[in-house]
Design a protein around this motif. Structure first.
Motif, PDB file in Angstrom:
ATOM      1  N   GLN A 164      32.887  50.610  33.107  1.00 32.09           N
ATOM      2  CA  GLN A 164      33.144  49.232  32.740  1.00 32.09           C
ATOM      3  C   GLN A 164      34.053  48.636  33.800  1.00 32.09           C
ATOM      4  O   GLN A 164      34.464  49.319  34.726  1.00 32.09           O
ATOM      5  N   GLY A 165      34.348  47.355  33.681  1.00 28.46           N
ATOM      6  CA  GLY A 165      35.217  46.718  34.655  1.00 28.46           C
ATOM      7  C   GLY A 165      34.433  45.849  35.614  1.00 28.46           C
ATOM      8  O   GLY A 165      33.212  45.763  35.558  1.00 28.46           O
ATOM      9  N   PHE A 166      35.174  45.197  36.497  1.00 32.67           N
ATOM     10  CA  PHE A 166      34.552  44.310  37.468  1.00 32.67           C
ATOM     11  C   PHE A 166      33.880  45.120  38.570  1.00 32.67           C
ATOM     12  O   PHE A 166      34.281  46.234  38.889  1.00 32.67           O
ATOM     13  N   GLU A 167      32.872  44.540  39.195  1.00 31.84           N
ATOM     14  CA  GLU A 167      32.256  45.143  40.363  1.00 31.84           C
ATOM     15  C   GLU A 167      33.078  44.807  41.608  1.00 31.84           C
ATOM     16  O   GLU A 167      33.779  43.802  41.660  1.00 31.84           O
ATOM     17  N   ALA A 168      32.969  45.688  42.627  1.00 34.10           N
ATOM     18  CA  ALA A 168      33.621  45.402  43.901  1.00 34.10           C
ATOM     19  C   ALA A 168      32.820  44.315  44.622  1.00 34.10           C
ATOM     20  O   ALA A 168      31.603  44.246  44.465  1.00 34.10           O
ATOM     21  N   PRO A 169      33.446  43.431  45.430  1.00 38.54           N
ATOM     22  CA  PRO A 169      34.880  43.392  45.753  1.00 38.54           C
ATOM     23  C   PRO A 169      35.724  42.590  44.770  1.00 38.54           C
ATOM     24  O   PRO A 169      36.932  42.487  44.938  1.00 38.54           O
ATOM     25  N   ARG A 170      35.081  41.995  43.755  1.00 39.67           N
ATOM     26  CA  ARG A 170      35.834  41.185  42.803  1.00 39.67           C
ATOM     27  C   ARG A 170      36.949  41.995  42.158  1.00 39.67           C
ATOM     28  O   ARG A 170      38.044  41.476  41.905  1.00 39.67           O
ATOM     29  N   ARG A 171      36.676  43.275  41.914  1.00 36.64           N
ATOM     30  CA  ARG A 171      37.666  44.142  41.280  1.00 36.64           C
ATOM     31  C   ARG A 171      38.963  44.181  42.071  1.00 36.64           C
ATOM     32  O   ARG A 171      40.067  44.113  41.512  1.00 36.64           O
ATOM     33  N   TYR A 172      38.839  44.273  43.394  1.00 37.33           N
ATOM     34  CA  TYR A 172      40.023  44.430  44.233  1.00 37.33           C
ATOM     35  C   TYR A 172      40.779  43.112  44.416  1.00 37.33           C
ATOM     36  O   TYR A 172      42.003  43.105  44.542  1.00 37.33           O
ATOM     37  N   LEU A 173      40.038  42.008  44.441  1.00 42.49           N
ATOM     38  CA  LEU A 173      40.705  40.705  44.504  1.00 42.49           C
ATOM     39  C   LEU A 173      41.472  40.432  43.215  1.00 42.49           C
ATOM     40  O   LEU A 173      42.591  39.905  43.237  1.00 42.49           O
ATOM     41  N   ALA A 174      40.871  40.801  42.076  1.00 42.33           N
ATOM     42  CA  ALA A 174      41.546  40.620  40.787  1.00 42.33           C
ATOM     43  C   ALA A 174      42.796  41.491  40.709  1.00 42.33           C
ATOM     44  O   ALA A 174      43.861  41.055  40.249  1.00 42.33           O
ATOM     45  N   ALA A 175      42.669  42.740  41.155  1.00 44.46           N
ATOM     46  CA  ALA A 175      43.833  43.629  41.162  1.00 44.46           C
ATOM     47  C   ALA A 175      44.910  43.094  42.104  1.00 44.46           C
ATOM     48  O   ALA A 175      46.110  43.158  41.799  1.00 44.46           O
ATOM     49  N   ALA A 176      44.486  42.537  43.254  1.00 46.34           N
ATOM     50  CA  ALA A 176      45.451  41.989  44.211  1.00 46.34           C
ATOM     51  C   ALA A 176      46.231  40.832  43.602  1.00 46.34           C
ATOM     52  O   ALA A 176      47.437  40.682  43.851  1.00 46.34           O
ATOM     53  N   ALA A 177      45.562  40.002  42.787  1.00 49.72           N
ATOM     54  CA  ALA A 177      46.244  38.884  42.141  1.00 49.72           C
ATOM     55  C   ALA A 177      47.383  39.374  41.263  1.00 49.72           C
ATOM     56  O   ALA A 177      48.473  38.768  41.226  1.00 49.72           O
ATOM     57  N   ILE A 178      47.162  40.487  40.555  1.00 48.69           N
ATOM     58  CA  ILE A 178      48.196  41.039  39.681  1.00 48.69           C
ATOM     59  C   ILE A 178      49.245  41.783  40.495  1.00 48.69           C
ATOM     60  O   ILE A 178      50.454  41.652  40.255  1.00 48.69           O
TER      61      ILE A 178
END
Length: 461
Positions: free
Chosen positions: A11-25
């Motif tokens: 589950q979770g976001f697909e890359a690269p969206r996952r890493y941009l979302a994590a970077a925001a946090i």
């Protein structure tokens, strides 16, 4: 390196969206850590610039912490109703604007007021930020991302003292807060691009009575602790009793509320409950150490701001090294065992600081501070994973709010205890400096021992 391979994605976001979302946090985490560590190391200089005493200037830190602690549960509840993703973005915008307000403050009162606003906006971000990791990443990467989160905090904490020392040495103190603005702008852009919109069904209703009582109880509790050293028995008794009464009223109301601010069923898991106790006691001890150490170094041992920053650096560097390792290990081993070892090492570091020789050298400080960082780094990611792994998915935001409340409340109490010790010693004179170190680090060691005890009890549950 990818946090999780594509063929194991559950589950979770697909890359690269996952890493941009994590970077925001993660940028928000770095900002919070940087903001705190820069201010801590610079408190003596801020006190001199704004012409306030040492005990009072701690409220530049404590105003931020009290506001965060008092509003964390409220923000977590609001986030579950408004939508965690848009709520996080709003918090980042407000935090960035509050940082600008701190920079433009012309008086001590205005600075504390802006720090309070900054604390509220921090609560908006962090109350839902950690819970978003559970949405962004699959379960088998949770320990890893929590380790990276601790690494981000350590990086911000490591950079803060040196950067704060440079700013105080060559620029004015408002620049301590100006540096948040470009970081905040970057995090806002990442949030808007990657987090997306909230599509889940939102919870309805809001517990306004619980919001007021919880905020008042937490705020009065920290004020009561601060008044112990000032010997104002009327304020101490009034705030202390009022806080206890409000906590009792709050808990009783939560059992009956249809839309509780804090659903108490989250504590049905004993492993979760003990993890919360461990967090609170550990963060109190950490808060005492982080606020007390700059005063020990600059007042008792007469180091400059830059020298004090250098001596403090091994702590966050050790956390940066150990936290990701502990996070990865917690994916394979018992998290409680790892966190228990971490607390014990942390106790050894604090105990060694309390027993510093009178003619302590810089090396005497460096290895002791490093031991504290090793213990803290080993404790944090496994204990956080233990908390999130022992609550239902629909309680993730609540668990994030409880964890963030534990951290901010614990650290604010720790800072208030340092102010108490300063007041008891009537300031930090040369004669009182060594005694201050014994009091602060000895008391912090005893508090962290509670965390070790709760961790060991968890092993038998």
């Amino acid at each position: 390196m990818s946090l999780v391979s594509s063929n194991t994605l559950e589950q979770g976001f697909e890359a690269p969206r996952r890493y941009l979302a994590a970077a925001a946090i993660l940028i928000g985490v770095v900002m919070a850590a940087l903001d705190s560590s820069i201010v801590n190391i610079s408190l003596p200089s801020i006190a001199e610039a704004l012409r306030v005493d040492s005990a009072s200037v701690i409220w530049v830190t404590n105003g931020y912490q009290v506001a965060s602690a008092a509003t964390m549960l409220i923000c977590a509840s609001l986030g579950s109703r408004i939508g965690e993703r848009r709520f996080y973005t709003a918090g980042m915008v407000l935090f960035t604007l509050a940082s600008l307000g701190c920079s433009l403050s012309s008086t001590f009162g205005m600075l504390v007021a802006m720090r309070v606003l900054q604390g509220v906006s921090y609560a908006v971000m962090i109350s839902v930020g950690l819970g978003l990791y559970r949405v962004i990443f699959p379960p088998n990467a949770l320990g890893t991302i929590l380790g990276i989160n601790a690494l981000a905090f350590a990086v911000g904490t490591a950079i803060g003292p040196a950067l704060g020392g440079l700013i105080i040495s060559y620029l004015d103190w408002p620049w301590l807060f100006y540096i948040n603005i470009p970081l905040g702008a970057l995090a806002i852009v990442f949030s808007l691009i990657s987090l997306g919109v909230d599509t889940d069904e939102r919870e309805k209703g809001f517990d306004w009575g619980g919001a007021v009582t919880s905020a008042a109880a937490l705020g009065l509790m920290v004020i009561a602790v601060d008044q112990i050293g000032r010997w104002d028995s009327r304020i101490l008794i009034l705030c202390g009793v009022a806080s206890v009464v409000l906590v009792a009223i709050f808990l009783n109301a939560q059992r009956r509320s249809k839309n509780p601010l804090l659903p108490l069923d989250i504590f049905h898991s004993r492993r979760y409950s003990f993890a919360v106790i461990s967090s609170v006691s550990m963060f109190v001890a950490q808060g005492m150490a982080l606020v007390g150490l700059p005063f020990v170094l600059q007042h008792a041992y007469h180091y400059s701001v830059l020298e004090a920053a250098f001596i403090f650096t091994p702590w966050p560097i050790a956390v940066a090294i150990c936290a990701p390792i502990a996070g990865r290990l917690s994916n394979r081993l018992n998290p409680t065992q790892i966190s228990t070892v971490g607390v014990m090492i942390f106790c050894l570091g604090l105990g060694s600081l309390a027993l510093l020789p009178e003619a302590a050298t810089m090396n005497d400080f460096l290895w002791r501070v490093a031991v504290c960082g090793i213990g803290y780094g080993l404790f944090l990611p496994p204990n956080n994973k233990e908390m999130f792994s022992n609550v239902a998915a629909n309680r993730t935001v609540t668990a994030s709010g409880v964890l963030s409340t534990a951290r901010t409340a614990g650290q604010s109490i720790g800072a208030a205890l340092v102010a108490m010790v300063i007041a008891l010693l009537n300031g930090l004179t040369n004669d009182a400096g060594a005694q201050f170190a014994v009091y602060v680090f000895g008391l912090a060691c005893l508090i962290s021992a509670l965390s070790s005890l709760s961790s060991m009890l968890r092993l038998h549950r």
